[in-house]
Design an enzyme around this catalytic site. Sequence first.
Site, PDB file in Angstrom:
ATOM      1  N   ASN A 132      39.367 -48.279 -29.159  1.00  0.00           N
ATOM      2  CA  ASN A 132      39.787 -48.825 -30.453  1.00  0.00           C
ATOM      3  C   ASN A 132      40.361 -47.819 -31.445  1.00  0.00           C
ATOM      4  OD1 ASN A 132      39.237 -51.494 -29.829  1.00  0.00           O
ATOM      5  ND2 ASN A 132      37.048 -51.147 -30.139  1.00  0.00           N
ATOM      6  N   ASN A 154      42.216 -52.911 -29.880  1.00  0.00           N
ATOM      7  CA  ASN A 154      42.079 -54.348 -30.069  1.00  0.00           C
ATOM      8  C   ASN A 154      43.182 -54.820 -30.991  1.00  0.00           C
ATOM      9  OD1 ASN A 154      40.100 -55.509 -28.588  1.00  0.00           O
ATOM     10  ND2 ASN A 154      38.458 -54.920 -29.992  1.00  0.00           N
ATOM     11  N   PRO A 155      43.854 -55.931 -30.661  1.00  0.00           N
ATOM     12  CA  PRO A 155      44.903 -56.412 -31.560  1.00  0.00           C
ATOM     13  C   PRO A 155      44.405 -56.620 -32.991  1.00  0.00           C
ATOM     14  CG  PRO A 155      45.103 -57.477 -29.454  1.00  0.00           C
ATOM     15  CD  PRO A 155      43.827 -56.666 -29.399  1.00  0.00           C
ATOM     16  N   SER A 156      43.103 -56.853 -33.188  1.00  0.00           N
ATOM     17  CA  SER A 156      42.619 -57.016 -34.570  1.00  0.00           C
ATOM     18  C   SER A 156      42.892 -55.756 -35.398  1.00  0.00           C
ATOM     19  CB  SER A 156      41.126 -57.356 -34.573  1.00  0.00           C
ATOM     20  OG  SER A 156      40.401 -56.313 -33.992  1.00  0.00           O
ATOM     21  N   SER A 240      31.653 -55.763 -24.327  1.00  0.00           N
ATOM     22  CA  SER A 240      32.221 -54.842 -25.319  1.00  0.00           C
ATOM     23  C   SER A 240      33.223 -53.926 -24.623  1.00  0.00           C
ATOM     24  CB  SER A 240      31.117 -54.005 -25.967  1.00  0.00           C
ATOM     25  OG  SER A 240      30.727 -52.965 -25.107  1.00  0.00           O
ATOM     26  N   THR A 241      34.146 -53.380 -25.415  1.00  0.00           N
ATOM     27  CA  THR A 241      35.125 -52.453 -24.860  1.00  0.00           C
ATOM     28  C   THR A 241      34.416 -51.306 -24.121  1.00  0.00           C
ATOM     29  OG1 THR A 241      36.453 -52.911 -26.811  1.00  0.00           O
ATOM     30  CG2 THR A 241      37.146 -51.072 -25.447  1.00  0.00           C
ATOM     31  N   GLY A 242      33.318 -50.846 -24.707  1.00  0.00           N
ATOM     32  CA  GLY A 242      32.614 -49.701 -24.131  1.00  0.00           C
ATOM     33  C   GLY A 242      32.106 -49.960 -22.720  1.00  0.00           C
ATOM     34  N   HIS A 289      29.228 -60.065 -29.025  1.00  0.00           N
ATOM     35  CA  HIS A 289      28.743 -58.941 -28.230  1.00  0.00           C
ATOM     36  C   HIS A 289      27.224 -58.869 -28.218  1.00  0.00           C
ATOM     37  CE1 HIS A 289      32.738 -57.621 -27.672  1.00  0.00           C
ATOM     38  NE2 HIS A 289      32.928 -57.110 -28.870  1.00  0.00           N
TER      39      HIS A 289
HETATM   40  O1  CDP Z   1      35.550 -53.497 -30.192  1.00  0.00           O
HETATM   41  P1  CDP Z   1      34.112 -53.246 -29.935  1.00  0.00           P
HETATM   42  O2  CDP Z   1      33.242 -53.932 -30.936  1.00  0.00           O
HETATM   43  O3  CDP Z   1      33.747 -53.551 -28.530  1.00  0.00           O
HETATM   44  O4  CDP Z   1      33.855 -51.652 -30.052  1.00  0.00           O
HETATM   45  P2  CDP Z   1      33.721 -50.521 -31.184  1.00  0.00           P
HETATM   46  O5  CDP Z   1      32.803 -50.928 -32.261  1.00  0.00           O
HETATM   47  O6  CDP Z   1      35.055 -50.023 -31.570  1.00  0.00           O
HETATM   48  O7  CDP Z   1      32.991 -49.368 -30.318  1.00  0.00           O
HETATM   49  C1  CDP Z   1      33.439 -49.010 -29.038  1.00  0.00           C
HETATM   50  C2  CDP Z   1      32.292 -49.150 -28.053  1.00  0.00           C
HETATM   51  O8  CDP Z   1      31.250 -48.209 -28.362  1.00  0.00           O
HETATM   52  C3  CDP Z   1      31.623 -50.510 -28.098  1.00  0.00           C
HETATM   53  O9  CDP Z   1      32.327 -51.437 -27.325  1.00  0.00           O
HETATM   54  C4  CDP Z   1      30.220 -50.208 -27.582  1.00  0.00           C
HETATM   55  O10 CDP Z   1      30.198 -50.234 -26.171  1.00  0.00           O
HETATM   56  C5  CDP Z   1      29.975 -48.778 -28.071  1.00  0.00           C
HETATM   57  N1  CDP Z   1      29.149 -48.723 -29.297  1.00  0.00           N
HETATM   58  C6  CDP Z   1      27.778 -48.497 -29.190  1.00  0.00           C
HETATM   59  O11 CDP Z   1      27.237 -48.398 -28.082  1.00  0.00           O
HETATM   60  N2  CDP Z   1      27.003 -48.376 -30.313  1.00  0.00           N
HETATM   61  C7  CDP Z   1      27.542 -48.517 -31.530  1.00  0.00           C
HETATM   62  N3  CDP Z   1      26.752 -48.373 -32.616  1.00  0.00           N
HETATM   63  C8  CDP Z   1      28.937 -48.780 -31.662  1.00  0.00           C
HETATM   64  C9  CDP Z   1      29.710 -48.878 -30.521  1.00  0.00           C
END
Ligand code: CDP
Length: 315
Positions: A132, A154-156, A240-242, A289
Site C-alpha cells: 500500500n 489499493n485503488p482506495s 489482508s494485503t499482508g 479483515h
Molecule cells: O490494506 P490493508 O488494510 O490490508 O493493509 P495496511 O493497513 O496497509 O497494512 C499492510 C499489511 O500489514 C496488512 O495487510 C496486514 O497484513 C499488516 N498489518 C499488521 O499486521 N498489523 C498492523 N497493525 C497493520 C498492518
Amino acid sequence: SHPQKKSAPQSSASCKDCRENINKVLELYSGAWKKQEASYQTFRSQLSTKCHGFEKATITQTNTPVGTKLVYDGDRKRTLQVNLEIFSTFYKGHPFPNKTWHTCAVVGNGGILANSSCGKMIDSAEFVIRCNLPPLSNGYEKHVGIKTDLVTANPSILLEKFGGLMGRRRMFVESLRSYSHSLLLLPAFSFAHNTPVSLRAFYTLEDFESPIRPIFFNPGYLKSLALFWRSQGLRTVRLSTGIIMTSLALELCDNVQLYGFWPFDVHPHSFQTLTNHYYDDRKTKTKFHAMPDEFNHLLRLHTQGVLKLHLGECK
Ligand code: CDP
C-alpha cells in the site's frame, strides 16, 4: 515445553486490555527460531498445488490471452472479457525469474515497525515486498529500509491521495520515485470499480515514462488463496494485503521474513501504545479483515519454522 501444545491466543480486534493475550503470543514466540525445512517444503507445496502463485499470481500476456473472461474475486457476479485494449496493459513476459530467491522480506505496515531499527535487515533481503505505497523517507528509512522490489497499491489510496488520477497526475508519478524500478501490484480485477482507476495508473506511468512497472493481481489467484486460507481454518471476508503477499513470498522464496505484522495496539515488549501503521493511525476495517486471526496463523507458521516473524527491535 512444547510450543505446539499451547493454545493459540484469543483474538481481539482492539487490544486495549490484552496483556494476557500478548503474554500468550510471547510464550509461543520466545525461544530460538530455526527454519524447519520439512515443514517449509510441506506448506509451500500445499500452497503451490492449490494456488500456483508462481504462474498465476499476476496477470500476464502469456497467462491471460485476449478473450479470457475474468471473474472479479470480490464480486463473483461481475466478469470482464479481455479485449485488445485491456490486453495491451498486461505485463509482457514473466515478472518473477525462474529461480527462488534466497531471502524475501515482507513488510507489513504495523506501528510495531516505528523505532524498530529494522531498516538494514529488511534491505539486506534479496527481494523486498511492501504494502500500500508506504512512506520510506523522512526518518522512516532507519526503521523500515528503502529497498523495494514489489509494492502493492489499493485503488482506495489512488482515489484518496491522487484524486483517482482524474486530474493532474505528476504528483502520483513523483511520489513513486522512492520505489525506484519496483513492480507496482494493483488489484485491478477484484472489484469492478477498481478497473478504471488501475488502468489510469498504468497509462499514467507509461505516459510519464516512469521506471515503475505496473502489474495486476490475477483474480483467479486471489480466489484460490481465499479458499486455501479458509481450508486452514481462517475465517475472514477479505484476506489482508499482508497475508496475500506472505503467501506469494512462500512460493517465491526459500526464506521468508516478516516485519511490521502486529495487529494489536500495545507493543509486545515495552507495552507502549502503538499506532495502527508506522506512519499514521488509520484503523483497519474490521468488517472486512480479521488481522488478529491472520496473525495467529502467521504465528503458527513461525513456531513451525516455516517463516520468521520479526517482533520488536532489530540489532
Ligand atoms: O490494506 P490493508 O488494510 O490490508 O493493509 P495496511 O493497513 O496497509 O497494512 C499492510 C499489511 O500489514 C496488512 O495487510 C496486514 O497484513 C499488516 N498489518 C499488521 O499486521 N498489523 C498492523 N497493525 C497493520 C498492518
